[in-house]
Design an enzyme around this catalytic site. Structure first.
Site, PDB file in Angstrom:
ATOM      1  N   ILE A  15      44.612  73.081  72.330  1.00 37.46           N
ATOM      2  CA  ILE A  15      45.961  72.519  72.413  1.00 37.46           C
ATOM      3  C   ILE A  15      46.822  73.316  73.391  1.00 37.46           C
ATOM      4  CG2 ILE A  15      46.944  73.853  70.491  1.00 37.46           C
ATOM      5  CD1 ILE A  15      48.306  71.190  69.601  1.00 37.46           C
ATOM      6  N   ASP A  38      46.746  78.856  65.426  1.00 34.47           N
ATOM      7  CA  ASP A  38      47.917  79.724  65.356  1.00 34.47           C
ATOM      8  C   ASP A  38      47.730  80.947  66.262  1.00 34.47           C
ATOM      9  OD1 ASP A  38      50.364  80.787  64.507  1.00 34.47           O
ATOM     10  OD2 ASP A  38      49.622  81.372  62.533  1.00 34.47           O
ATOM     11  N   SER A 121      45.834  71.820  58.728  1.00 29.87           N
ATOM     12  CA  SER A 121      45.269  72.183  57.418  1.00 29.87           C
ATOM     13  C   SER A 121      43.761  72.012  57.293  1.00 29.87           C
ATOM     14  CB  SER A 121      45.955  71.434  56.264  1.00 29.87           C
ATOM     15  OG  SER A 121      47.206  71.994  55.979  1.00 29.87           O
ATOM     16  N   GLY A 123      41.322  73.569  58.938  1.00 22.80           N
ATOM     17  CA  GLY A 123      40.531  74.768  59.185  1.00 22.80           C
ATOM     18  C   GLY A 123      40.542  75.687  57.976  1.00 22.80           C
TER      19      GLY A 123
END
Length: 175
Positions: A15, A38, A121, A123
């Site tokens: 991403i 993240d 959510s 992963g």
């Protein structure tokens, strides 16, 4: 005006590589970085992202907060905290829907016309991929019906399994 299928795209890869106005970070409640998407977003955006995230006071599950994109191609990062999968009867679906809805609310507030979402959510938080994908697509579809200013939504799938699941469910919806 684009029709809905033309406003939704699939992308296989990171991403962080996308040139959209905003990318969504599947964050944890601290907003201070972590693993998976993240960590990749924080690494690519650089240290100023972490500095700004420290000023936000975290983020509740199902909510979203926005920061600058810094060294990313995207102008903004929308951080949302998805639910950890428990058993499917602990409010997970409502919280995941809320993640997408609050992200779209921020697109309205900041005049964001293009946005990319990871598979929130699925992963480390262990949400079953097909159920999470149905929620992502359904909530996005409703947002696009309600908001013509969003020109493009990209579902960024890091792995082949996610990409194929999104592709199959989008094809079902279009038929």
């Amino acid at each position: 005006m684009n029709t809905m299928p033309e406003r939704i795209e699939l992308y296989r890869g990171s991403i962080t590589d996308l040139d959209v106005a905003a990318i969504v970070n599947a964050a944890n409640e601290t907003l201070l970085g972590g693993g998976g998407v993240d960590g990749a977003i924080h690494r690519t955006a650089g240290p100023k992202l972490l500095e700004e995230c420290r000023t936000l006071g975290g983020c509740a599950t199902g909510d979203a907060k926005i920061t600058g994109g810094y060294d990313l191609k995207a102008k903004y990062v929308i951080h949302t905290v998805g639910p950890v999968w428990v058993d499917g009867n602990s409010g997970e679906a409502e919280l995941l829907e809320s993640c997408y809805r609050t992200c779209f609310e921020l697109t309205d507030q900041y005049d964001i016309t293009s946005i990319a979402f990871p598979a929130i959510s699925t992963g480390a938080f262990s949400y079953p991929l097909e159920e999470a994908t149905r929620i992502a697509i359904g909530t996005t579809w409703l947002a696009l019906e309600a908001n013509e200013s969003i020109r493009k939504v990209v579902f960024a799938c890091f792995d082949k399994e996610s990409y194929e699941c999104y592709d199959r469910l989008l094809q079902e919806l279009v038929r």
